[in-house]
Each structure stands twice: as structure tokens, then as C-alpha cells.
Design an enzyme around this catalytic site. Sequence first.
Site, PDB file in Angstrom:
ATOM      1  N   PRO A 137      -3.261  -4.843  -4.917  1.00 28.41           N
ATOM      2  CA  PRO A 137      -3.239  -5.537  -6.317  1.00 28.41           C
ATOM      3  C   PRO A 137      -1.879  -5.671  -6.732  1.00 28.41           C
ATOM      4  O   PRO A 137      -1.348  -6.566  -7.649  1.00 28.41           O
ATOM      5  CB  PRO A 137      -3.883  -4.495  -7.232  1.00 28.41           C
ATOM      6  CG  PRO A 137      -3.721  -3.162  -6.340  1.00 28.41           C
ATOM      7  CD  PRO A 137      -4.168  -3.521  -5.027  1.00 28.41           C
TER       8      PRO A 137
ATOM      9  N   TYR B 184      -8.121   2.488   9.502  1.00 23.55           N
ATOM     10  CA  TYR B 184      -6.918   2.764   9.013  1.00 23.55           C
ATOM     11  C   TYR B 184      -6.015   3.896   9.945  1.00 23.55           C
ATOM     12  O   TYR B 184      -6.535   4.997  10.329  1.00 23.55           O
ATOM     13  CB  TYR B 184      -7.162   3.319   7.705  1.00 23.55           C
ATOM     14  CG  TYR B 184      -7.692   2.031   6.542  1.00 23.55           C
ATOM     15  CD1 TYR B 184      -7.119   0.933   7.092  1.00 23.55           C
ATOM     16  CD2 TYR B 184      -7.993   2.463   5.259  1.00 23.55           C
ATOM     17  CE1 TYR B 184      -7.772  -0.338   6.292  1.00 23.55           C
ATOM     18  CE2 TYR B 184      -8.523   1.285   4.506  1.00 23.55           C
ATOM     19  CZ  TYR B 184      -8.257   0.073   4.902  1.00 23.55           C
ATOM     20  OH  TYR B 184      -8.627  -1.041   3.995  1.00 23.55           O
TER      21      TYR B 184
ATOM     22  N   ALA C 283       0.412  -6.680  -4.280  1.00 25.03           N
ATOM     23  CA  ALA C 283       0.808  -7.362  -3.048  1.00 25.03           C
ATOM     24  C   ALA C 283       1.536  -6.473  -2.066  1.00 25.03           C
ATOM     25  O   ALA C 283       2.519  -6.692  -1.496  1.00 25.03           O
ATOM     26  CB  ALA C 283       1.804  -8.541  -3.858  1.00 25.03           C
ATOM     27  N   GLY C 284       0.865  -5.395  -1.890  1.00 31.97           N
ATOM     28  CA  GLY C 284       1.556  -4.557  -0.997  1.00 31.97           C
ATOM     29  C   GLY C 284       2.760  -3.834  -1.284  1.00 31.97           C
ATOM     30  O   GLY C 284       3.499  -3.522  -0.262  1.00 31.97           O
ATOM     31  N   GLY C 285       3.394  -4.157  -2.346  1.00 29.55           N
ATOM     32  CA  GLY C 285       4.512  -3.710  -2.899  1.00 29.55           C
ATOM     33  C   GLY C 285       5.519  -4.821  -2.868  1.00 29.55           C
ATOM     34  O   GLY C 285       6.672  -4.741  -3.367  1.00 29.55           O
TER      35      GLY C 285
END
Length: 303
Positions: free
Chosen positions: A215, A59, A217-219
Site C-alpha cells: 500500500p 516468503y 509502494a514497498g516504501g
Amino acid sequence: MTPNTLAPVALSKHGPRLSPIVAGAWRMAEWGMSIPQRMRWIEQCLDLGITSFDHADIYGNYSVETLFGEALAAQPSLRSRLQIITKCGIKLVSERRPGHAIKSYDTSRAYVVASVEASLRALRTDHLDLLLIHRPDALMDPDELAGTFSALRRDGKVLHFGVSNHSPSQLSLLHRRLPLATNQIELSPLQLNALTDGTLDQCIDLGLRPMIWSPLAGGSLFKADDDRARRVRAVLQALGRQYEVSMSTVAYAWIVRHPSNPLPITGSQRPEALLEAVAAFGVRMSAEDWYRVWEASAGQPVR
Ligand SMILES: NC(=O)c1ccc[n+]([C@@H]2O[C@H](COP(=O)([O-])OP(=O)(O)OC[C@H]3O[C@@H](n4cnc5c(N)ncnc54)[C@H](OP(=O)(O)O)[C@@H]3O)[C@@H](O)[C@H]2O)c1
């Protein structure tokens, strides 16, 4: 919401106890926070009952574990109040890993042990609560990897193990050799694959709670401008009015309504966004409402 809504849950029979909402650190490098701000973010999560933090070695181009570890080093008492999940197995081409010639996967003993040692150093901790293999490695030797996991556990460096983005057969290969705690997978009102590809069925069957990435959808749930996203947004907003919660909370409530008892991983640094995730446990979504979201996403009624 009552104070005990976020009481820790067992991920599996022998797995770690995690908070039912997990804080994702993937985007931390983008947040541009100072060390005191990172400490404050961790404390805000803990105050909400979000005690589990999801990482991966890669990350922020191999930087996020260090950012988090700096906050833990600045306030060492935090470590005993939280659980650390991290992942390994993906090798990125990076100036921080000059030995990687191409992007590839590696689950060999030497690589996994070296990766765990690097994560422990970066996170400034002596143990990981849960280690996941980030993506399925076509060259994985399940006997070797199970042996590696056993040795890491024996040495007290990693307490529990799992996988991420693995198919049911890939998970079984390892699980038969060493009990795993979870499969961390993608699921959202815009990503339905896990409902039909067998991964969630297997979690129920084996008594493993899945962890859910992206959750929201990445925004994209809020920003995407295609027909599908517009349909889903309209249904989530209508249900938000009905249940008197935000659209985000409806999305989280839709996920946790699944009988596999998923643990969603949030992706936001905003305290309000974390609160919207926690609020999902105050919503008991009816099966009909759950299918309203499914229908909007699938673009067709159930047969
Ligand atoms: N295992 C894997 O392969 C894998 C893959 C991806 C992610 N993960 C894990 O899952 C975690 C969560 O993934 P994610 O970050 O994609 O989660 P997400 O919650 O689906 O998406 C987070 C993004 O949505 C935005 N957002 C949230 N609420 C919003 C709103 N009301 N309006 C507009 N935008 C909003 C956030 O921006 P703000 O910060 O501005 O709120 C952020 O950019 C990651 O941190 C990581 O730990 C795992």
C-alpha cells in the site's frame, strides 16, 4: 481513533472475518528478530486490533512461516486470537526445495496439498484461515483446483480460499466452481492499475473485499526520486497537513476510501507504522482530495 475502529470485517458473504488492516510478514526474515521479539511484534499488532497476518510459503526463501510458527509455539495462546492467511502456487528455485528446477507455477492437487501440509507444519497450526493462489497459473485446471479446495476444507485444514494477482476472468473461472473470499492485489498512490483493469469492479460486483499489497509502494512512496513520486509525495504531505495525520496515513486513507472496501496489508515491523495505518479509519477523505492524489500519480487531470 476509538477502540472499535478495527472491529473485524467479513471478507465476503461466506468468507473469514479479518481485521480491516492486515499485518504482512513478507519482510520478517529481514527484521532479524529473536523469538521473544517476534512474539512482541504479534502482540503489538493484536493490541492495535490487527489480528490477521499475511504469509506465503515462499516468503524469506521459505523461512518466514517457520519464524512466525516459532513465536506461536512459544506462546500457543496467541493462535486463537489471530487469523493466518498464506499463499501457495509459486515454486522458487531454492536449497530448501531441491526438487524445483526452474521458477514456475503449480496448482495441481498434489502440489497444493503438499504445500498446505508444509505451511501447517511451519506455522505450527492445525488450520489455515485463508489460502490464496499466489499468482495465476496458466496450467490451472479449475475443476481440479476447486476439488482440492473442497477436500482441504472438508479435512478442516483450510477454512477459506481466494486468489492473488488474478485478472477478473481468472478469478471467475474458480469462483464459479467454489466461492472465493478475495483477490489480493497491488494498489497504492503509485500503482493505479487495479482502478481500471476491472479487478476492483469485480470485487464490488461479487461482494469480495480486495486485500491490498504494497500500500506504500514497498516504501517507494518515501524514497523514490522520480517526478511522479515527488508529485505524489507533495500532495500526500499537503493532505497530511490538512487532515492532521502523517503522509502514510493519507496513503492508507486514499486506499480505504475506495468503494470495494479494501483491506490494506502493512509491511513494517515498526509499531508507529502500524498505528499510522490504523489511523486511516479516522480520516474521511473527500472525493476531490482522492482525485488530487490520483491526478498527481497519473500526471494529468481527469478528462
Ligand atoms: N500477494 C502478493 O503478490 C504480494 C506481493 C507483495 C507483498 N504482499 C504482502 O503485502 C505486504 C505488504 O507489502 P510491502 O511490505 O511492500 O508494504 P508497504 O507498506 O508498501 O512497504 C513496506 C516498506 O515500506 C517501508 N516504510 C513504511 N513506512 C515508511 C516510512 N514512513 N518511511 C520510509 N519507509 C517506510 C517499510 O520499512 P520499515 O519496516 O522500516 O517501516 C518497508 O520496507 C507484505 O508483507 C506481504 O504480506 C503480497
